[in-house]
Design a protein around this motif. Structure first.
Motif, PDB file in Angstrom:
ATOM      1  N   ILE A  20       0.843  -1.201   0.000  1.00  0.00           N
ATOM      2  CA  ILE A  20       0.000   0.000   0.000  1.00  0.00           C
ATOM      3  C   ILE A  20       0.877   1.249   0.000  1.00  0.00           C
ATOM      4  O   ILE A  20       0.694   2.155  -0.813  1.00  0.00           O
ATOM      5  N   ARG A  21       1.839   1.299   0.908  1.00  0.00           N
ATOM      6  CA  ARG A  21       2.738   2.460   0.984  1.00  0.00           C
ATOM      7  C   ARG A  21       3.458   2.677  -0.339  1.00  0.00           C
ATOM      8  O   ARG A  21       3.516   3.798  -0.859  1.00  0.00           O
ATOM      9  N   ASN A  22       4.020   1.616  -0.900  1.00  0.00           N
ATOM     10  CA  ASN A  22       4.796   1.731  -2.134  1.00  0.00           C
ATOM     11  C   ASN A  22       3.932   2.143  -3.322  1.00  0.00           C
ATOM     12  O   ASN A  22       4.370   2.932  -4.170  1.00  0.00           O
ATOM     13  N   SER A  23       2.719   1.627  -3.398  1.00  0.00           N
ATOM     14  CA  SER A  23       1.827   1.977  -4.507  1.00  0.00           C
ATOM     15  C   SER A  23       1.411   3.443  -4.453  1.00  0.00           C
ATOM     16  O   SER A  23       1.384   4.133  -5.474  1.00  0.00           O
ATOM     17  N   ILE A  24       1.109   3.927  -3.263  1.00  0.00           N
ATOM     18  CA  ILE A  24       0.724   5.335  -3.125  1.00  0.00           C
ATOM     19  C   ILE A  24       1.902   6.241  -3.480  1.00  0.00           C
ATOM     20  O   ILE A  24       1.748   7.224  -4.217  1.00  0.00           O
ATOM     21  N   LYS A  82      -5.426  15.570 -10.198  1.00  0.00           N
ATOM     22  CA  LYS A  82      -6.043  14.846  -9.083  1.00  0.00           C
ATOM     23  C   LYS A  82      -6.813  13.633  -9.586  1.00  0.00           C
ATOM     24  O   LYS A  82      -6.716  12.544  -9.007  1.00  0.00           O
ATOM     25  N   LYS A  83      -7.557  13.794 -10.661  1.00  0.00           N
ATOM     26  CA  LYS A  83      -8.308  12.673 -11.222  1.00  0.00           C
ATOM     27  C   LYS A  83      -7.371  11.559 -11.673  1.00  0.00           C
ATOM     28  O   LYS A  83      -7.635  10.373 -11.431  1.00  0.00           O
ATOM     29  N   VAL A  84      -6.281  11.934 -12.324  1.00  0.00           N
ATOM     30  CA  VAL A  84      -5.285  10.945 -12.752  1.00  0.00           C
ATOM     31  C   VAL A  84      -4.683  10.248 -11.532  1.00  0.00           C
ATOM     32  O   VAL A  84      -4.511   9.024 -11.518  1.00  0.00           O
ATOM     33  N   VAL A  89      -3.797   5.515  -8.164  1.00  0.00           N
ATOM     34  CA  VAL A  89      -3.716   4.858  -6.857  1.00  0.00           C
ATOM     35  C   VAL A  89      -4.608   3.618  -6.848  1.00  0.00           C
ATOM     36  O   VAL A  89      -4.170   2.533  -6.458  1.00  0.00           O
ATOM     37  N   ALA A  90      -5.844   3.757  -7.292  1.00  0.00           N
ATOM     38  CA  ALA A  90      -6.766   2.616  -7.314  1.00  0.00           C
ATOM     39  C   ALA A  90      -6.232   1.494  -8.194  1.00  0.00           C
ATOM     40  O   ALA A  90      -6.313   0.307  -7.832  1.00  0.00           O
ATOM     41  N   GLN A 102     -13.180  -0.169  -5.084  1.00  0.00           N
ATOM     42  CA  GLN A 102     -14.241   0.351  -4.220  1.00  0.00           C
ATOM     43  C   GLN A 102     -13.776   0.530  -2.778  1.00  0.00           C
ATOM     44  O   GLN A 102     -14.400   1.249  -2.008  1.00  0.00           O
ATOM     45  N   ASP A 103     -12.700  -0.134  -2.415  1.00  0.00           N
ATOM     46  CA  ASP A 103     -12.167  -0.054  -1.056  1.00  0.00           C
ATOM     47  C   ASP A 103     -11.002   0.922  -0.921  1.00  0.00           C
ATOM     48  O   ASP A 103     -10.231   0.849   0.029  1.00  0.00           O
ATOM     49  N   VAL A 104     -10.878   1.829  -1.893  1.00  0.00           N
ATOM     50  CA  VAL A 104      -9.825   2.845  -1.854  1.00  0.00           C
ATOM     51  C   VAL A 104     -10.484   4.215  -1.719  1.00  0.00           C
ATOM     52  O   VAL A 104     -11.151   4.688  -2.635  1.00  0.00           O
TER      53      VAL A 104
END
Length: 126
Positions: A20-24, A82-84, A89-90, A102-104
């Protein structure tokens, strides 16, 4: 410059949280042009009675795997950026660690540059 706070239910393994940390962080670099090494990420894990959310707000079905991401950042990004970012992230989190989009949940708190001190009592960007 971004300060990331991640909240989720307690009980996930360390590799899951690292993903999660790395993806964000990767999404911030790609979509927000955050420089390398500008990485400040806090993870908050909560017991079930400390993690309250609506399972269907705005007709988005959420599960107990919900991850709430709050990012404090400079107010320099466009709506398009922001949209991108939200989409990226999702996308990344669905790949690793396998979260449903849906859980992001993402919330940006924007501030001006003079509101940051990264150490030594200095207004780092003022």
């Amino acid at each position: 410059m971004p300060l990331v706070r991640i909240s989720l239910r307690r009980g996930k393994p360390p590799q899951y949280i690292a993903a999660i940390r790395n993806s964000i962080y990767r999404a911030m670099i790609e979509a927000f042009n955050v420089p390398q090494n500008d990485r400040f990420i806090l993870v908050h894990q909560h017991d079930a009675d400390e993690f309250d959310y609506d399972a269907n707000y705005l007709d988005i079905p959420r599960t107990d795997d919900l991850v709430i991401i709050q990012i404090t950042c400079n107010n320099t990004r466009t709506v398009e950026q922001k949209k991108v970012f939200y989409a990226r992230v999702a996308e990344l989190l669905s790949t690793e660690p396998g979260l449903r989009p849906q859980d992001v949940f993402i919330s940006l708190l924007e501030t001006t540059k003079e509101n940051w001190s990264f150490g030594n009592g200095i207004a780092s960007y003022a």
